[in-house]
Design a protein around this motif. Structure first.
Motif, PDB file in Angstrom:
ATOM      1  N   TYR A  10       0.926  -1.182  -0.082  1.00  0.00           N
ATOM      2  CA  TYR A  10      -0.004  -0.004   0.029  1.00  0.00           C
ATOM      3  C   TYR A  10       0.863   1.004  -0.042  1.00  0.00           C
ATOM      4  O   TYR A  10       0.456   2.272   0.720  1.00  0.00           O
ATOM      5  CB  TYR A  10      -1.003   0.120   1.236  1.00  0.00           C
ATOM      6  CG  TYR A  10      -0.365  -0.080   2.479  1.00  0.00           C
ATOM      7  CD1 TYR A  10       0.043   1.423   3.261  1.00  0.00           C
ATOM      8  CD2 TYR A  10      -0.047  -1.145   3.160  1.00  0.00           C
ATOM      9  CE1 TYR A  10       0.508   1.452   4.581  1.00  0.00           C
ATOM     10  CE2 TYR A  10       0.491  -1.198   4.424  1.00  0.00           C
ATOM     11  CZ  TYR A  10       0.832   0.018   5.070  1.00  0.00           C
ATOM     12  OH  TYR A  10       1.319  -0.177   6.288  1.00  0.00           O
ATOM     13  N   LYS A  11       1.780   1.267  -0.859  1.00  0.00           N
ATOM     14  CA  LYS A  11       2.765   2.462  -0.896  1.00  0.00           C
ATOM     15  C   LYS A  11       2.100   3.574  -1.345  1.00  0.00           C
ATOM     16  O   LYS A  11       1.452   3.802  -2.281  1.00  0.00           O
ATOM     17  CB  LYS A  11       3.834   2.169  -1.969  1.00  0.00           C
ATOM     18  CG  LYS A  11       4.700   1.099  -1.471  1.00  0.00           C
ATOM     19  CD  LYS A  11       6.279   1.383  -1.790  1.00  0.00           C
ATOM     20  CE  LYS A  11       7.207   0.289  -1.367  1.00  0.00           C
ATOM     21  NZ  LYS A  11       7.957   0.654  -0.564  1.00  0.00           N
ATOM     22  N   ILE A  12       2.321   4.811  -0.478  1.00  0.00           N
ATOM     23  CA  ILE A  12       1.609   6.075  -0.790  1.00  0.00           C
ATOM     24  C   ILE A  12       2.809   6.811  -0.566  1.00  0.00           C
ATOM     25  O   ILE A  12       3.560   7.249   0.316  1.00  0.00           O
ATOM     26  CB  ILE A  12       0.656   6.490   0.465  1.00  0.00           C
ATOM     27  CG1 ILE A  12      -0.366   5.369   0.572  1.00  0.00           C
ATOM     28  CG2 ILE A  12       0.104   7.815   0.096  1.00  0.00           C
ATOM     29  CD1 ILE A  12      -1.329   5.634   1.839  1.00  0.00           C
ATOM     30  N   ASN A  13       3.232   7.319  -1.615  1.00  0.00           N
ATOM     31  CA  ASN A  13       4.479   7.973  -1.906  1.00  0.00           C
ATOM     32  C   ASN A  13       4.836   9.007  -1.088  1.00  0.00           C
ATOM     33  O   ASN A  13       5.901   9.195  -0.582  1.00  0.00           O
ATOM     34  CB  ASN A  13       4.628   8.505  -3.410  1.00  0.00           C
ATOM     35  CG  ASN A  13       4.981   7.461  -4.434  1.00  0.00           C
ATOM     36  OD1 ASN A  13       5.505   6.491  -3.849  1.00  0.00           O
ATOM     37  ND2 ASN A  13       4.387   7.652  -5.714  1.00  0.00           N
ATOM     38  N   GLU A  14       3.772  10.099  -0.729  1.00  0.00           N
ATOM     39  CA  GLU A  14       4.141  10.931   0.259  1.00  0.00           C
ATOM     40  C   GLU A  14       4.222  10.503   1.625  1.00  0.00           C
ATOM     41  O   GLU A  14       4.594  11.316   2.322  1.00  0.00           O
ATOM     42  CB  GLU A  14       2.622  11.801   0.233  1.00  0.00           C
ATOM     43  CG  GLU A  14       2.502  12.845  -1.045  1.00  0.00           C
ATOM     44  CD  GLU A  14       1.726  11.502  -2.144  1.00  0.00           C
ATOM     45  OE1 GLU A  14       0.689  10.802  -1.618  1.00  0.00           O
ATOM     46  OE2 GLU A  14       1.877  11.757  -3.314  1.00  0.00           O
ATOM     47  N   LEU A  15       3.692   9.171   1.857  1.00  0.00           N
ATOM     48  CA  LEU A  15       3.842   8.872   3.123  1.00  0.00           C
ATOM     49  C   LEU A  15       5.064   7.809   3.302  1.00  0.00           C
ATOM     50  O   LEU A  15       4.990   7.216   4.599  1.00  0.00           O
ATOM     51  CB  LEU A  15       2.471   8.169   3.778  1.00  0.00           C
ATOM     52  CG  LEU A  15       1.503   9.258   3.878  1.00  0.00           C
ATOM     53  CD1 LEU A  15      -0.023   8.511   4.237  1.00  0.00           C
ATOM     54  CD2 LEU A  15       1.602  10.581   4.717  1.00  0.00           C
ATOM     55  N   ASN A  16       5.536   7.298   2.587  1.00  0.00           N
ATOM     56  CA  ASN A  16       6.683   6.381   2.711  1.00  0.00           C
ATOM     57  C   ASN A  16       7.593   6.628   3.820  1.00  0.00           C
ATOM     58  O   ASN A  16       8.055   5.743   4.478  1.00  0.00           O
ATOM     59  CB  ASN A  16       7.537   5.937   1.319  1.00  0.00           C
ATOM     60  CG  ASN A  16       6.644   5.456   0.190  1.00  0.00           C
ATOM     61  OD1 ASN A  16       5.691   4.703   0.765  1.00  0.00           O
ATOM     62  ND2 ASN A  16       7.077   5.436  -0.855  1.00  0.00           N
ATOM     63  N   MET A  17       8.216   7.776   3.851  1.00  0.00           N
ATOM     64  CA  MET A  17       9.089   8.078   4.786  1.00  0.00           C
ATOM     65  C   MET A  17       8.408   8.255   6.043  1.00  0.00           C
ATOM     66  O   MET A  17       9.112   7.748   7.262  1.00  0.00           O
ATOM     67  CB  MET A  17       9.722   9.647   4.387  1.00  0.00           C
ATOM     68  CG  MET A  17      10.882   9.881   5.258  1.00  0.00           C
ATOM     69  SD  MET A  17      12.117   8.589   5.470  1.00  0.00           S
ATOM     70  CE  MET A  17      12.888   8.718   3.899  1.00  0.00           C
ATOM     71  N   VAL A  18       7.267   8.669   6.197  1.00  0.00           N
ATOM     72  CA  VAL A  18       6.609   8.685   7.470  1.00  0.00           C
ATOM     73  C   VAL A  18       6.362   7.138   8.180  1.00  0.00           C
ATOM     74  O   VAL A  18       6.593   6.905   9.288  1.00  0.00           O
ATOM     75  CB  VAL A  18       5.099   9.416   7.418  1.00  0.00           C
ATOM     76  CG1 VAL A  18       4.410   9.224   8.431  1.00  0.00           C
ATOM     77  CG2 VAL A  18       5.273  10.704   7.102  1.00  0.00           C
ATOM     78  N   PHE A  19       5.946   6.252   7.229  1.00  0.00           N
ATOM     79  CA  PHE A  19       5.906   4.844   7.831  1.00  0.00           C
ATOM     80  C   PHE A  19       7.182   4.343   8.153  1.00  0.00           C
ATOM     81  O   PHE A  19       7.211   3.266   9.127  1.00  0.00           O
ATOM     82  CB  PHE A  19       5.374   3.855   6.572  1.00  0.00           C
ATOM     83  CG  PHE A  19       3.783   4.143   6.358  1.00  0.00           C
ATOM     84  CD1 PHE A  19       2.811   4.292   7.374  1.00  0.00           C
ATOM     85  CD2 PHE A  19       3.324   4.454   5.085  1.00  0.00           C
ATOM     86  CE1 PHE A  19       1.620   4.183   7.176  1.00  0.00           C
ATOM     87  CE2 PHE A  19       1.862   4.645   4.595  1.00  0.00           C
ATOM     88  CZ  PHE A  19       1.144   4.617   5.782  1.00  0.00           C
ATOM     89  N   LEU A  20       8.159   4.685   7.455  1.00  0.00           N
ATOM     90  CA  LEU A  20       9.602   4.274   7.662  1.00  0.00           C
ATOM     91  C   LEU A  20      10.173   4.693   9.010  1.00  0.00           C
ATOM     92  O   LEU A  20      10.582   3.730   9.737  1.00  0.00           O
ATOM     93  CB  LEU A  20      10.571   4.478   6.646  1.00  0.00           C
ATOM     94  CG  LEU A  20      12.000   4.309   6.814  1.00  0.00           C
ATOM     95  CD1 LEU A  20      12.272   2.651   6.870  1.00  0.00           C
ATOM     96  CD2 LEU A  20      12.873   4.903   5.788  1.00  0.00           C
ATOM     97  N   ILE A  21       9.893   5.828   9.280  1.00  0.00           N
ATOM     98  CA  ILE A  21      10.358   6.759  10.503  1.00  0.00           C
ATOM     99  C   ILE A  21       9.586   6.113  11.701  1.00  0.00           C
ATOM    100  O   ILE A  21       9.965   5.704  12.693  1.00  0.00           O
ATOM    101  CB  ILE A  21      10.211   8.174  10.537  1.00  0.00           C
ATOM    102  CG1 ILE A  21      11.225   8.659   9.395  1.00  0.00           C
ATOM    103  CG2 ILE A  21      10.535   8.716  11.726  1.00  0.00           C
ATOM    104  CD1 ILE A  21      11.153  10.017   8.972  1.00  0.00           C
ATOM    105  N   LEU A  22       8.112   6.011  11.502  1.00  0.00           N
ATOM    106  CA  LEU A  22       7.093   5.433  12.677  1.00  0.00           C
ATOM    107  C   LEU A  22       7.479   4.136  12.967  1.00  0.00           C
ATOM    108  O   LEU A  22       7.533   3.515  14.088  1.00  0.00           O
ATOM    109  CB  LEU A  22       5.874   5.757  12.237  1.00  0.00           C
ATOM    110  CG  LEU A  22       4.830   5.462  13.185  1.00  0.00           C
ATOM    111  CD1 LEU A  22       4.952   6.187  14.585  1.00  0.00           C
ATOM    112  CD2 LEU A  22       3.336   5.618  12.779  1.00  0.00           C
ATOM    113  N   GLY A  23       7.754   3.255  11.804  1.00  0.00           N
ATOM    114  CA  GLY A  23       8.091   1.854  12.230  1.00  0.00           C
ATOM    115  C   GLY A  23       9.417   1.675  12.832  1.00  0.00           C
ATOM    116  O   GLY A  23       9.464   0.822  13.791  1.00  0.00           O
TER     117      GLY A  23
END
Length: 158
Positions: free
Chosen positions: A38-51
Motif C-alpha cells: 500500500y505504498k503512498i509515495n507521500e507517506l513512505n518516509m512517515v511509515f519508515l520513521i514511525l516503524g
C-alpha cells in the motif's frame, strides 16, 4: 501448574511465536512483492520513521524488563511485579513484541496493515482469559487495583 505458583512463561512463547511468524512472513512476502503493497509515495518516509521508532521503542522496553529488572526471576520467586517498567505497562514483554511487529508491518507497507489491530485484540483476549485470570486468582484485589492504574500494552505516559 502448581496452583500456588504462576508459570514463569505462561502462554507468552506461543503468542509471541504466532505474532513473529505472521509478521516475518508478511514482511518477506511484501519485500518480494508477493502480496500487495500500500505504498503512498507521500507517506513512505512517515511509515519508515514511525516503524523504526516503534521497533526501537520495543527494544528499549526489552532492556529494562529482561536485563535490568529480571522479570523472569521475580515470577520464578512468585512475586507480583509492579515496579520498574511495570509501573508503566502490566505486560511489557508482550508490549515490546507488539511494538516491534507493528513497526515491521509499517516499514513493509503490506496489505496486512490491519494485522496490528488483530494482534492487539488477540493478545488482549488471550491474556485476559489466561494470565490476567491467574494473576487475579493469586493476588486478588492487589492485582485489580494495579490493573486499574496501569494499562496492559500502551502506557498512559505515552
Amino acid at each position: 501448574m502448581d496452583e500456588n505458583h504462576l508459570p514463569v512463561f505462561g502462554i507468552g512463547p506461543y503468542l509471541i511465536s504466532i505474532i513473529g511468524i505472521i509478521t516475518i512472513i508478511s514482511s518477506i512476502l511484501s519485500y518480494y512483492y508477493l502480496i500487495p503493497i500500500y505504498k503512498i509515495n507521500e507517506l513512505n518516509m512517515v511509515f519508515l520513521i514511525l516503524g523504526t521508532i516503534l521497533i526501537i521503542f520495543g527494544i528499549a522496553f526489552w532492556i529494562p524488563t529482561v536485563l535490568i529488572s529480571k522479570i523472569d526471576k521475580e515470577v520464578e520467586n512468585n512475586n507480583l511485579v509492579t515496579t520498574g517498567i511495570c509501573d508503566y505497562l502490566r505486560h511489557p514483554i508482550y508490549a515490546l513484541f507488539f511494538y516491534i511487529a507493528v513497526g515491521l508491518i509499517l516499514i513493509s507497507q503490506n496489505i496486512f496493515f490491519v494485522l496490528p489491530v488483530i494482534i492487539w485484540a488477540f493478545l488482549t483476549v488471550v491474556i485476559l482469559k489466561t494470565e490476567e485470570t491467574w494473576l487475579i486468582d493469586k493476588w486478588g484485589q492487589d492485582y485489580l487495583n494495579y490493573s486499574k492504574k496501569v494499562n496492559g500494552f500502551i502506557s498512559k505516559v505515552i
